[in-house]
Scaffold this active site. Sequence first.
Site, PDB file in Angstrom:
ATOM      1  N   ASP A 504      38.996  46.288  38.421  1.00 19.54           N
ATOM      2  CA  ASP A 504      38.275  45.844  37.237  1.00 19.54           C
ATOM      3  C   ASP A 504      38.158  44.330  37.197  1.00 19.54           C
ATOM      4  OD1 ASP A 504      41.070  45.719  36.936  1.00 19.54           O
ATOM      5  OD2 ASP A 504      40.898  45.597  34.768  1.00 19.54           O
ATOM      6  N   ARG A 508      43.966  38.477  36.165  1.00 17.33           N
ATOM      7  CA  ARG A 508      45.058  38.661  35.207  1.00 17.33           C
ATOM      8  C   ARG A 508      46.028  39.741  35.709  1.00 17.33           C
ATOM      9  NH1 ARG A 508      40.743  40.954  31.040  1.00 17.33           N
ATOM     10  NH2 ARG A 508      40.823  43.185  31.496  1.00 17.33           N
ATOM     11  N   ASP A 509      46.984  40.096  34.887  1.00 17.78           N
ATOM     12  CA  ASP A 509      47.990  41.094  35.278  1.00 17.78           C
ATOM     13  C   ASP A 509      47.430  42.502  35.129  1.00 17.78           C
ATOM     14  OD1 ASP A 509      47.839  40.916  32.531  1.00 17.78           O
ATOM     15  OD2 ASP A 509      49.992  41.237  32.205  1.00 17.78           O
ATOM     16  N   GLU A 510      46.428  42.800  35.959  1.00 16.99           N
ATOM     17  CA  GLU A 510      45.782  44.113  35.921  1.00 16.99           C
ATOM     18  C   GLU A 510      45.329  44.467  37.334  1.00 16.99           C
ATOM     19  OE1 GLU A 510      42.773  46.520  32.933  1.00 16.99           O
ATOM     20  OE2 GLU A 510      43.337  44.447  32.545  1.00 16.99           O
ATOM     21  N   ASP A 517      34.668  51.660  35.377  1.00 16.38           N
ATOM     22  CA  ASP A 517      33.960  50.514  35.937  1.00 16.38           C
ATOM     23  C   ASP A 517      33.284  50.890  37.252  1.00 16.38           C
ATOM     24  OD1 ASP A 517      36.250  49.850  34.266  1.00 16.38           O
ATOM     25  OD2 ASP A 517      35.765  47.757  34.623  1.00 16.38           O
ATOM     26  N   TRP A 570      35.018  57.724  32.309  1.00 18.44           N
ATOM     27  CA  TRP A 570      35.956  57.182  33.294  1.00 18.44           C
ATOM     28  C   TRP A 570      36.261  58.269  34.325  1.00 18.44           C
ATOM     29  CZ3 TRP A 570      34.802  54.370  29.319  1.00 18.44           C
ATOM     30  CH2 TRP A 570      35.063  53.002  29.316  1.00 18.44           C
ATOM     31  N   GLU A 782      33.412  40.095  31.706  1.00 20.58           N
ATOM     32  CA  GLU A 782      33.853  41.348  31.105  1.00 20.58           C
ATOM     33  C   GLU A 782      33.182  41.572  29.751  1.00 20.58           C
ATOM     34  OE1 GLU A 782      38.099  43.569  30.098  1.00 20.58           O
ATOM     35  OE2 GLU A 782      38.040  41.386  30.324  1.00 20.58           O
ATOM     36  N   HIS A 803      34.195  40.542  36.360  1.00 22.31           N
ATOM     37  CA  HIS A 803      34.383  41.921  35.917  1.00 22.31           C
ATOM     38  C   HIS A 803      33.027  42.599  36.069  1.00 22.31           C
ATOM     39  CE1 HIS A 803      37.591  43.979  33.459  1.00 22.31           C
ATOM     40  NE2 HIS A 803      36.637  44.879  33.374  1.00 22.31           N
TER      41      HIS A 803
END
Length: 930
Positions: A504, A508-510, A517, A570, A782, A803
């Site tokens: 995605d 960042r912490d992802e 997506d 999703w 995003e 994103h």
Amino acid sequence: MQILLSLQARGLCLHARVWCPHQTLLLILLLLSPWTFAQVTITKVLTENSVNPIGLDTETPRFSWVMASEKRNVAQSAYQIKVALSESDLQKESNLVWNSGRVSSNQSVFVAYQGSPLKSGTRYFWQVKVWDNQGKASAWSPVVFWQSAFFKPEQEFKAQWITPGFEEDQAQRPSPLFRKEFKTATKKVARATVYITAHGMYEAELNGQRIGDAYFTPGWTSYQKRLQYQAYDVTTMLKSGTDNALGVTLGSGWYRGFLAWGDKKDHYGQDIALLLQLDILYTDGSQESILSDKSWKTSTGPILNSEIYDGEMYDSRKEIPSWSQAAFDDHGWSAAKEADFPKNILIATYNEPIRKHESFKPRQILTTPEGDQVLDFGQNLVGWVEVTLSGKSGDKLELYHTEVLDKKGNFYTENLRAADQKNTFILNGKPNQLLRPHFTFQGFRYVKVVGFPGVLKPDNFTTVALYSDMMPTGDFSCSHPLLNQLQKNIQWGQKGNFLDVPTDCPQRDERLGWTGDAQAFFRTAAYNMNVHNFFAKWLKDVAADQLPTGSVPFVVPNVLGPQATGSAGWADASTIIPWEMYLLYGDKKVLEDQYSSMKAWVGYIRSQSKDDLWKTGFHFGDWLFYIPGDDRDGRSAVTDKYLIAQCFYAYSTQLLIHAARVLGKKEDITEYTDLLQKIKTAFRQEYMTSTGRLVSGTQTAYVLALHFDMLPEELRAQAAQRLVDNIKSYNDHLTTGFLGTPYLCHVLSRFGYEDVAYTLLMQKTYPSWLYPVTMGATTIWERWDGIKPDSTFQTPSMNSYNHYAYGAIGDWMYRNITGIQADAQNPGYQQFIIKPILGGGLNDAQATLKTYYGTIRSAWKKEGKTLTQEIGIPVNSRADIYLTASSLESVTEGGKALNTVKELEVLGVEDGYVRLKAGSGTYKFSIVLE
């Protein structure tokens, strides 16, 4: 003389001084041979979509080839494939393991091997020749090869899993080093192949040289069920008859590193481990293997810590010179420990590895108002910064990475959440040190530099983009510079988020494989790059992580747990992407591989529904839809989440029916066709009035209902009008989120509102696709207003500037502005459609798309009252062409009237287009506009 010139042009050398009647006859026969008059050449040959792949574990690989010809309307009528164990056998046509003979067929993509059973760890060579539609033969293609991997890895991987022989520091987790010294026999090496995988990530060396050019191997899969290994040809790196050394460095990676939120780590295990097998084949036919086992030695080195989110700490004072070379003294190292980890989950690697790509020097060096020294590389990308510098031993250099500067021009990291994105290098005092991280990556445009010894200079820093090495396939440009920048932003968003899985966001912490997506963006992704192997691999992880109930996780690989599953739009990635892959690549095997997963997902929805209505469970809905700054009038574009769920229930069921038809599953066709009608009936009873008005009056509600054919046909036109009225009520702006946006312009075009679609595309104010471009974006954001007009930021906790989801508009740009469209009745572009829609004030547009048949080209240009359309159609394919013209008489091709061009089939005039059919070739049409 004419004969001599003709032969010389074909590379034949003759001496006129020894001319005789027999030679004259020979020349005539040569010139009259099929070879001489061949109209088609083979320009590219692929095995399982790859060039000379090493390490395929399929026993029936598939072959494809691309042809070229200067003539028009050239197609393949037959082919012949031959396969052998050596090039010489292939050329002599002796000891062939397969000779297809001449096969009458126009199939040139995914022709399956049908020869003798293949053996593991063996190299096979092959060639193909074709006959065109005039019966003339091509020359044989260049010789290519593939090398098989292990068909039974649990038996054929003789190596043992090994772990470090020292007590690990579980807090810091420094990267362990593994080494093995060995001696080869005093005979010539024919081929040496090393097979490697790890729990974690690895970088391997042989005799001090890096093995391969891939990064972050073995890649990210559902490790407990599928663990990839890679195969490398190391023949030229191996020293014959003397001492050699293997060295491998491991990093925590996705296997045990921090992932998701809340300081979660060890998702797949706490260990870090190596499995390696070097198989050596000598020219006399003998073999030997070097295996990972307890004879290996282990230690630690300069990588003190390396985490995907937080970056790497590298102490170059701890570098160990020559540690991966022979004659190194490792008596102080610890013996490796053998471990009993499974081998039956090991799989060969088909998708392209992550490799280095573009590199940039800093565009400028800034000093922020807060006094920070910051490098601006001019492009938001994913990768790392390589540094060349000199300093004193113990000097510490820290690099912090971010995507944007704040309104005042200061370094901004709040949107990174808990991710440090920081690389630390400690110098060892040597001049001109070249430093880079190893098992981490950053998403950034700006880099804050702390502790640099001296004056910052651009020459000291190079940023390197890292992403899966997929072949670029599509290119789009037009007369509008902002649209051209949007196209670049879409492509960079794809590059930055296609690191072995479709993530995605990369900063960042992802950085997780969000399914919603991926399905929203797939069609655009497939225009920009060949994502065939990339997604085929990921879809197998979708199936692997699918719950026994059939529910599909939010993210794949699933590191969020069994509760994070089942959201509409999703989880439907499990049905949407396999079908679209079949449509765009013509690969029936994808449907075969994924059919049970597709069926299980629809089965799960069915189990959660009552009276064919899906109104249960958690759903993200139309994620990040438009919310006005002042929402007192309730105009937020909130779409009922269960209305959305019902639409996707219908769509997944429809795609399952399509797949069943392709695969010949007649009982499923009947069952799910009946189910689909019930789903749509339930939708109409629950969410639609008798006049076609929906309970949610949003753009997304009407877009999904229209795109998925949820409404009775007689009510669709007025629903489309309601959609347009809604758009106009927002001053010609969109309000859609992640699920509505991909289909918005397609629905408008389908129902005759191309002008409204163009209006939305060309909007420069928020919310729109071009608004971020006007704000200096170099990737897709995003949120529609990630940076607000006053230069302040959206909510930091959910505000990525790389994103790709909203980049799904790229699909509409390719399909409609330049008109390159797949034909659902003839998947894979062997037959396709060219139907550009002019508008938006554009004066010209052009696009190319590389398919398995060759390159499609569509370009148009308006000059006064004249429109020029140029179209390129690959050999062995055909196109339905729509020319923007009101009459046949207003069109010429190459200066000739259409009815005089024998290669064209004129079908007539329809809805403002002149319709044609054409075979391969390049065509240039001139149209007089009214």
